[in-house]
Design a protein around this motif. Structure first.
Motif, PDB file in Angstrom:
ATOM      1  N   MET A  46       0.820  -1.314   0.164  1.00  0.00           N
ATOM      2  CA  MET A  46       0.077   0.019   0.292  1.00  0.00           C
ATOM      3  C   MET A  46       1.240   1.071   0.433  1.00  0.00           C
ATOM      4  O   MET A  46       1.756   1.510   0.571  1.00  0.00           O
ATOM      5  CB  MET A  46      -0.997  -0.101   1.188  1.00  0.00           C
ATOM      6  N   ALA A  52      -4.326  -0.158  -3.885  1.00  0.00           N
ATOM      7  CA  ALA A  52      -3.935  -0.625  -2.869  1.00  0.00           C
ATOM      8  C   ALA A  52      -4.088  -2.385  -3.616  1.00  0.00           C
ATOM      9  O   ALA A  52      -5.266  -2.406  -4.144  1.00  0.00           O
ATOM     10  CB  ALA A  52      -4.638  -0.674  -1.667  1.00  0.00           C
ATOM     11  N   ARG A  81      -6.805   2.003   9.599  1.00  0.00           N
ATOM     12  CA  ARG A  81      -5.733   2.862   9.917  1.00  0.00           C
ATOM     13  C   ARG A  81      -5.383   3.097  10.694  1.00  0.00           C
ATOM     14  O   ARG A  81      -7.182   4.372  11.719  1.00  0.00           O
ATOM     15  CB  ARG A  81      -5.859   4.360   8.554  1.00  0.00           C
ATOM     16  N   PHE A  87     -11.209  -0.028   6.289  1.00  0.00           N
ATOM     17  CA  PHE A  87     -12.112  -0.270   4.418  1.00  0.00           C
ATOM     18  C   PHE A  87     -11.652  -2.107   4.444  1.00  0.00           C
ATOM     19  O   PHE A  87     -10.534  -2.535   4.626  1.00  0.00           O
ATOM     20  CB  PHE A  87     -11.666   0.994   3.917  1.00  0.00           C
ATOM     21  N   LEU A  89     -11.419  -4.746   1.589  1.00  0.00           N
ATOM     22  CA  LEU A  89     -10.593  -3.785  -0.535  1.00  0.00           C
ATOM     23  C   LEU A  89     -11.346  -4.489  -1.465  1.00  0.00           C
ATOM     24  O   LEU A  89     -12.622  -5.953  -1.092  1.00  0.00           O
ATOM     25  CB  LEU A  89      -9.473  -4.917  -0.234  1.00  0.00           C
ATOM     26  N   LEU A  99      -8.152  -1.649  -4.096  1.00  0.00           N
ATOM     27  CA  LEU A  99      -9.024  -0.502  -3.734  1.00  0.00           C
ATOM     28  C   LEU A  99      -8.304   0.312  -4.503  1.00  0.00           C
ATOM     29  O   LEU A  99      -7.304   0.724  -4.391  1.00  0.00           O
ATOM     30  CB  LEU A  99      -8.872  -0.521  -2.214  1.00  0.00           C
ATOM     31  N   SER A 104      -9.280   4.529   0.261  1.00  0.00           N
ATOM     32  CA  SER A 104      -8.335   3.733   0.283  1.00  0.00           C
ATOM     33  C   SER A 104      -8.161   5.274   1.754  1.00  0.00           C
ATOM     34  O   SER A 104      -8.524   5.264   3.041  1.00  0.00           O
ATOM     35  CB  SER A 104      -6.989   3.423   0.998  1.00  0.00           C
ATOM     36  N   ILE A 106      -5.154   6.807   2.321  1.00  0.00           N
ATOM     37  CA  ILE A 106      -3.387   6.967   3.461  1.00  0.00           C
ATOM     38  C   ILE A 106      -3.371   7.793   3.097  1.00  0.00           C
ATOM     39  O   ILE A 106      -2.826   8.391   2.251  1.00  0.00           O
ATOM     40  CB  ILE A 106      -3.269   4.915   3.425  1.00  0.00           C
TER      41      ILE A 106
END
Length: 321
Positions: A46, A52, A81, A87, A89, A99, A104, A106
């Motif tokens: 990631m 992702a 997170r 979340f 995938l 994803l 995501s 992030i």
């Protein structure tokens, strides 16, 4: 004549007797091997702004941890997170999960936890982090250099001839500042225009690329240089807090009929899990088929199974041609 025959007969009887004696001493030993079969194998990478990607399979070989197997099509891959936002995938079938970047959300500095479940299988977990972004502060063409190159060909009469030519290269300089903490990097050079994106090979004599890449030392060309045509991963040994300057020679691609041609320099800051996994995996592949090399166990940080959960950040600088 009879003496020779008697000697030969006695020798054969001795060999037959010895064979029966030795076979009678044969003992069958049964080894108990912890066969890690049908464990979940998860490879998940990631990065902020990146797709992702996760692959879920089953371990199969009891004597070697296999990272390639049949895809697990009914798994659930959940990412959390910083301990508060989760979340799942998307399932794309055949063991592939992923994803889109905007889903995501992030960011650099995030602490991530992954849980993977599948019906009839033991769940697995792993934790990793997203490292800080290390930006490229400068990327430019310093000069155009020319290299002599010779190759063989066949003339109209069927004779093999040697042709000498000169090939132009762009000398590219990339500069970035290495943070104080320990870091691991990946560098890729791409050629891109309106129609194509391809990995560009580059030649360099910078010793930093050979620190953790044993294949580099065996690929050094005349003049102490090495040609690299893929992402090259390297550590920041002895460079903490200092500016790192890398000079590369990249083949000068003909761009007369290209639209918006450019080189794209990608500098990835790889977290410890990512770097350790790919270093051990590359070493295992390099030793494959060599009976005298030491065995290499590919690094895994998946609890209850096998595989890798890792992260990175990527800085991009473009050089227009």
């Amino acid at each position: 004549m009879n003496l020779n025959f008697n000697l030969m007969r006695n020798f054969l009887l001795y060999i037959i007797s010895a064979t029966f004696v030795l076979s009678g001493c044969e003992k069958v030993i049964y080894l108990e091997v912890d066969a890690q079969v049908d464990k979940l194998v998860v490879n998940t990478i990631m990065a902020p702004g990146e797709y992702a990607s996760s692959r879920v399979t089953l371990s199969a070989d009891p004597l070697a941890l296999s990272f390639d197997g049949l895809g697990v099509t009914d798994a659930t891959v959940t990412i959390t997170r910083n301990g508060n936002t989760s979340f799942v995938l998307d399932n794309y079938g055949d063991g592939a999960y992923g994803l889109e970047p905007e889903a995501s959300m992030i960011e650099p500095g995030d602490a991530l936890t992954m849980t993977v479940t599948a019906p009839g299988r033991d769940p697995v977990e792993a934790s990793t982090n997203i490292p800080n972004l290390v930006p490229i502060t400068s990327a430019k063409i310093l000069d155009t250099t020319y290299r002599e190159y010779s190759y063989s060909a066949v003339d109209p009469d069927g004779n093999i001839i040697i042709i000498d030519t000169i090939i132009p290269y762009y000398q590219i300089e990339i500069i970035f500042t290495d943070p104080e903490e320990t870091n691991h990097y990946g560098l890729t050079i791409l050629y891109q225009d309106a129609l194509f994106t391809v990995t560009a090979c580059f030649t360099t004599d910078n010793p930093i690329f050979g620190l953790d890449n044993s294949w580099v030392s065996s690929s050094i060309e005349e003049g102490g240089e090495v040609t690299i045509c893929d992402e090259i991963r390297f550590p920041d040994y002895a460079n903490n807090g200092e500016e790192i300057r890398i000079v590369l020679d990249v083949f000068a691609i003909e761009t007369m009929f290209a639209t918006e041609p450019k080189f794209v320099c990608q500098l990835s800051n790889l977290n410890e899990d990512y770097y350790t996994y790919f270093s051990s995996s590359s070493l295992q592949q390099a030793n494959n088929g060599d009976p005298f090399s030491e065995p290499v166990v590919v690094y895994s940080n998946i609890e209850g199974g096998f595989g890798i959960f890792a992260g990175f950040t990527k800085s991009i600088a473009e050089i227009e041609l």
